[in-house]
Write an enzyme that holds these catalytic residues in place. Structure first.
Site, PDB file in Angstrom:
ATOM      1  N   ASP A 162      -1.440  -0.833   6.126  1.00 58.83           N
ATOM      2  CA  ASP A 162      -1.518  -0.252   7.463  1.00 58.83           C
ATOM      3  C   ASP A 162      -2.931   0.144   7.877  1.00 58.83           C
ATOM      4  OD1 ASP A 162      -1.566   1.927   5.542  1.00 58.83           O
ATOM      5  OD2 ASP A 162      -1.484   3.228   7.292  1.00 58.83           O
ATOM      6  N   ASP A 176       0.869  -1.162   0.000  1.00 60.22           N
ATOM      7  CA  ASP A 176       0.000   0.000   0.000  1.00 60.22           C
ATOM      8  C   ASP A 176       0.925   1.235   0.000  1.00 60.22           C
ATOM      9  OD1 ASP A 176      -2.295   1.760   0.845  1.00 60.22           O
ATOM     10  OD2 ASP A 176      -1.131   1.840   2.695  1.00 60.22           O
ATOM     11  N   ASP A 221      -7.237  -1.214   4.026  1.00 61.89           N
ATOM     12  CA  ASP A 221      -6.424  -2.312   3.519  1.00 61.89           C
ATOM     13  C   ASP A 221      -6.894  -3.680   4.005  1.00 61.89           C
ATOM     14  OD1 ASP A 221      -4.800  -0.355   2.384  1.00 61.89           O
ATOM     15  OD2 ASP A 221      -3.520  -0.245   4.148  1.00 61.89           O
TER      16      ASP A 221
END
Ligand code: ADP
Ligand code: MG
Length: 292
Positions: free
Chosen positions: A237, A38, A241
């Site tokens: 994080d 990410d 996600d």
């Protein structure tokens, strides 16, 4: 996997701030082909700061910031926090906003002093038919520098933009290099603009950038890679996600992240040091080698 070897592996991990939940994730690490990171809050620190405010012609910069502040004061997005901080530092106070709406992966909308206001990425402005006032060109220039651009519109036209920069974590580049050296494919996934994503990717040595992915579509992108035959680790994080972390063969949450992300993952890194990612993979690999 023999329980003893797995226990040794998980024990070694804990010594290095790597929490491995179970033996099953170790097993998959052995066949891993791809690591997807990410962007915001994972590859970058997740502490964006406003770098520039660019008003459209005939608009005062103060007006752009004031409208943005009023909209973002009601939002929980990390970019919103940065804009609010900047507004308050400039001595501004948010105006009351009515009919506030958070548009996931796009921006926010509200009515301020009777005027309909919109804030967010270029995609949102186009989707909502805003007159761009030439600010799209300004936005792409900054995106090419790796900055995230937030456009502000009032009554159907863009009145300015706010550019923000979120610095990559110090460990990001080395972690990527190490994974690539181990023969793994490395990709970035982000809701941010393509050129912003690619610019950050270039800084870190990641050529594969999946950008403008809406929060709800991140998991689907992971599944698409799996359908291509890839065994995928996802490093993330945030709350956004979680579905992608669950879909991945190995979900890795970074310690600075949210409880939701940690919950959805197989491996948790206790710190924000991304070099723990190759370390965790190597550890899993070594553990499995011992077993076989
Ligand atoms: P990421 O995948 O990088 O964590 P998000 O999916 O949360 O990002 O958001 C993607 C994009 O949507 C942001 O880069 C920004 O352009 C826009 N956006 C979403 N919410 C907001 C907001 N509250 N303020 C400004 N921009 C926003
Ligand atoms: Mg994130």
């Amino acid at each position: 996997a023999t329980p003893t070897a797995v226990m040794v592996g998980t024990g070694l991990g804990a010594e290095h701030g790597i929490l491995i939940k179970g033996g099953e994730s170790l097993e998959k690490a052995y066949r891993l082909t791809t690591v997807v990171f990410d962007k915001t809050g994972t590859l970058t620190r997740g502490e964006p700061e406003v770098t520039d405010i660019e008003p459209a012609e005939g608009i005062a910069p103060e007006k752009v910031l004031s409208t943005a502040l009023s909209l973002e004061a009601l939002s929980e997005h990390p970019l919103a926090q940065a804009i609010v901080n900047r507004g308050k530092a400039g001595g501004l106070v948010p105006l009351p906003a009515e009919k506030f709406e958070a548009l996931s992966g796009l921006g926010t909308r509200a009515v301020i002093e009777g005027k309909s206001c919109l804030l967010g990425n270029l995609r949102l402005m186009i989707q909502e038919g805003m007159a761009l006032s030439g600010m799209d060109r300004q936005a792409s220039e900054r995106a090419a520098q790796g900055k995230t651009c937030v456009l502000v519109a009032e009554e159907g036209r863009v009145i300015g933009l706010i550019a923000l920069s979120d610095v990559p974590r110090e460990s990001a580049k080395a972690a990527v290099a190490e994974l690539k050296a181990a023969g793994l494919r490395v990709a970035m996934i982000t809701g941010d603009n393509v050129s912003t994503g690619q610019a950050i990717g270039r800084q870190l040595g990641i050529d594969e950038v999946l950008a403008e992915v809406l929060p709800g579509d991140k998991a689907q992108e992971i599944r698409r890679l799996q359908q291509e035959g890839q065994i995928v680790a996802m490093v993330g994080d945030g709350i956004n996600d979680a579905p992608a972390l669950t879909s991945a063969d190995i979900g890795i949450a970074i310690g600075a992240g949210t409880d939701v992300a940690i919950e959805a993952s197989d491996i948790t890194l206790m710190t924000g040091d991304l070099q723990a990612v190759p370390r965790a993979i190597r550890l899993s690999f070594e553990t499995m080698k011992v077993i076989r």
